[in-house]
Design a protein around this motif. Structure first.
Motif, PDB file in Angstrom:
ATOM      1  N   ASN A  56       0.830  -1.212   0.000  1.00 31.80           N
ATOM      2  CA  ASN A  56       0.000   0.000   0.000  1.00 31.80           C
ATOM      3  C   ASN A  56       0.862   1.258   0.000  1.00 31.80           C
ATOM      4  O   ASN A  56       0.533   2.248   0.651  1.00 31.80           O
ATOM      5  CB  ASN A  56      -0.948  -0.004   1.205  1.00 31.80           C
ATOM      6  N   ILE A  57       1.974   1.196  -0.734  1.00 30.29           N
ATOM      7  CA  ILE A  57       2.874   2.356  -0.767  1.00 30.29           C
ATOM      8  C   ILE A  57       3.225   2.714  -2.212  1.00 30.29           C
ATOM      9  O   ILE A  57       3.256   1.852  -3.082  1.00 30.29           O
ATOM     10  CB  ILE A  57       4.199   2.096   0.006  1.00 30.29           C
ATOM     11  N   LEU A  58       3.482   4.016  -2.402  1.00 36.68           N
ATOM     12  CA  LEU A  58       4.064   4.485  -3.658  1.00 36.68           C
ATOM     13  C   LEU A  58       5.390   5.145  -3.295  1.00 36.68           C
ATOM     14  O   LEU A  58       5.419   6.160  -2.589  1.00 36.68           O
ATOM     15  CB  LEU A  58       3.126   5.488  -4.347  1.00 36.68           C
TER      16      LEU A  58
ATOM     17  N   ASN B  23       1.206  -5.850  -9.226  1.00 36.46           N
ATOM     18  CA  ASN B  23       1.445  -4.545  -9.855  1.00 36.46           C
ATOM     19  C   ASN B  23       0.394  -3.490  -9.488  1.00 36.46           C
ATOM     20  O   ASN B  23      -0.007  -2.679 -10.328  1.00 36.46           O
ATOM     21  CB  ASN B  23       1.527  -4.703 -11.384  1.00 36.46           C
ATOM     22  N   THR B  24      -0.039  -3.517  -8.264  1.00 39.07           N
ATOM     23  CA  THR B  24      -1.068  -2.587  -7.803  1.00 39.07           C
ATOM     24  C   THR B  24      -0.891  -2.369  -6.301  1.00 39.07           C
ATOM     25  O   THR B  24      -0.164  -3.125  -5.646  1.00 39.07           O
ATOM     26  CB  THR B  24      -2.472  -3.170  -8.083  1.00 39.07           C
ATOM     27  N   CYS B  25      -1.588  -1.353  -5.765  1.00 43.31           N
ATOM     28  CA  CYS B  25      -1.583  -1.195  -4.302  1.00 43.31           C
ATOM     29  C   CYS B  25      -2.995  -1.441  -3.781  1.00 43.31           C
ATOM     30  O   CYS B  25      -3.354  -0.985  -2.707  1.00 43.31           O
ATOM     31  CB  CYS B  25      -1.109   0.201  -3.910  1.00 43.31           C
ATOM     32  N   GLY B  26      -3.818  -2.135  -4.568  1.00 36.88           N
ATOM     33  CA  GLY B  26      -5.220  -2.264  -4.169  1.00 36.88           C
ATOM     34  C   GLY B  26      -5.903  -0.926  -4.437  1.00 36.88           C
ATOM     35  O   GLY B  26      -5.554  -0.217  -5.397  1.00 36.88           O
ATOM     36  N   CYS B  27      -6.826  -0.527  -3.582  1.00 39.66           N
ATOM     37  CA  CYS B  27      -7.544   0.740  -3.803  1.00 39.66           C
ATOM     38  C   CYS B  27      -6.582   1.909  -3.644  1.00 39.66           C
ATOM     39  O   CYS B  27      -5.948   2.039  -2.598  1.00 39.66           O
ATOM     40  CB  CYS B  27      -8.678   0.889  -2.792  1.00 39.66           C
ATOM     41  N   PHE B  28      -6.497   2.743  -4.664  1.00 33.92           N
ATOM     42  CA  PHE B  28      -5.553   3.866  -4.571  1.00 33.92           C
ATOM     43  C   PHE B  28      -6.150   5.010  -3.751  1.00 33.92           C
ATOM     44  O   PHE B  28      -5.466   5.636  -2.950  1.00 33.92           O
ATOM     45  CB  PHE B  28      -5.166   4.372  -5.973  1.00 33.92           C
TER      46      PHE B  28
END
Ligand SMILES: Cc1cc2nc3c(=O)[nH]c(=O)nc-3n(C[C@H](O)[C@H](O)[C@H](O)COP(=O)(O)OP(=O)(O)OC[C@H]3O[C@@H](n4cnc5c(N)ncnc54)[C@H](O)[C@@H]3O)c2cc1C
Length: 295
Positions: free
Chosen positions: A49-51, A206-211
């Protein structure tokens, strides 16, 4: 060090001061080393859950790998103390072992207990905060440990003590779970079914789930950030390295060659367009690390 394999977007991010720590004492040493320097300490778990910024300047990034689990039976409850590095999946498996069906709601959610406690993982009507009793934290400025009881955490949809206190590192979390009779004896099958449903709706990598956060002031489907993005009817054809998951438009999915900047720019653009077209302001749920401007 390139942190491509430490974030679920699988994007390049370079950090000169990256540590993986295996024990609390080791964490304390790293914290004390940087406490009075210009470096800012950030903690990551599984990175789901991080960018991360492309280059993490003046940042010390620490991944906690301590993974002890302790259980204590009380007459009507089970007390479970989990180190920050314990995987959410291990918690779900304890739910199967001790027939605590409510824990199975977390089946298939990536991450570990530090991230889960910080973000307050939730699925359907179950949130981790339903079970949290207290959390042991280490202060980044001193390396001292202290206990935060549930009534001081103030869990809400978007905020909580940990999000408001960047000085603390979650070291372990103690949960109290009511022993109730499960509705079935085959809890493994329930876990499998939840994961099957999730896999049919959500991207697997390749995602963080809900952005973005959902709109908590709205009701029904209007509440869903994914629905608002869908309603804005966006043309993403100029964004070549990412797409929005067809089944869930609040999930940004990266393609080969995608950069941190690409994700930031797309998120900024979605936010602007959704505001223009629906009047709603989206706020990122995904945690940005190393960026000078916020979303
Ligand atoms: C495919 C997919 C599906 C998902 N589905 C769900 C879902 O159904 N429900 C849900 O709630 N979430 C979901 N998520 C989001 C994510 O899995 C959770 O937020 C998870 O708890 C993040 O854990 P992590 O270990 O990966 O944390 P990270 O992503 O590494 O970190 C998240 C935040 O927590 C902070 N943090 C991590 N560890 C610590 C610590 N020890 N002390 C202090 N701060 C810390 C980080 O600094 C960061 O701000 C999904 C994500 C993906 C990729």
């Amino acid at each position: 060090m390139n942190l491509k394999n430490y974030n679920w977007f699988r994007i390049d991010s370079h950090c000169e001061h990256f540590y993986e720590v295996e024990a609390i004492d080791e964490l304390k040493k790293v914290v004390e080393k940087y406490a009075t320097t210009r470096y800012k300490i950030y903690i990551i778990g599984e990175g789901s859950n991080i960018l991360l910024h492309r280059v993490l300047k003046n940042i010390v990034l620490i991944k906690l790998n301590f993974r002890t689990i302790q259980t204590k039976h009380e007459s009507k409850e089970l007390i479970i103390k989990l180190d920050a590095g314990v995987q959410i999946d291990d918690l779900v498996n304890l739910g199967i072992k001790y027939e605590l069906q409510s824990l199975l709601q977390f089946s298939g959610i990536p991450g570990c207990m530090g991230g889960a406690t910080f973000m307050n993982i939730h699925y359907n009507d179950t949130s981790l905060s339903d079970f949290v009793q207290y959390v042991t934290v280490m202060e980044k400025s001193t390396g001292k440990l202290r206990t935060i009881p549930k009534n001081k955490i103030h869990y809400a949809y978007k905020t909580n003590f940990f999000k408001q206190n960047p000085n603390v590192i979650i070291v372990n979390t103690t949960l109290k779970i009511k022993k109730t009779r499960p509705t079935t004896t085959n809890l493994k099958a329930i876990k499998r079914e939840i994961i099957r449903k999730r896999n049919s709706r959500y991207p697997k990598s390749n995602t963080c789930g809900c952005f973005f956060y959902n709109l908590d002031q709205k009701k029904g489907k209007e509440k869903s950030a994914g629905y608002q993005i869908e309603k804005a009817n966006l043309d993403l054809s100029s964004f070549k390295t990412l797409h929005l998951h067809p089944g869930h438009k609040n999930m940004i999915v990266t393609k080969q060659g995608c950069t941190s900047d690409d994700i930031f720019k797309l998120a900024q653009w979605i936010k602007e367009k959704v505001y223009e077209k629906t009047g709603h302001t989206l706020e990122p749920e995904c945690r940005l690390i190393g960026f000078e401007t916020s979303l």
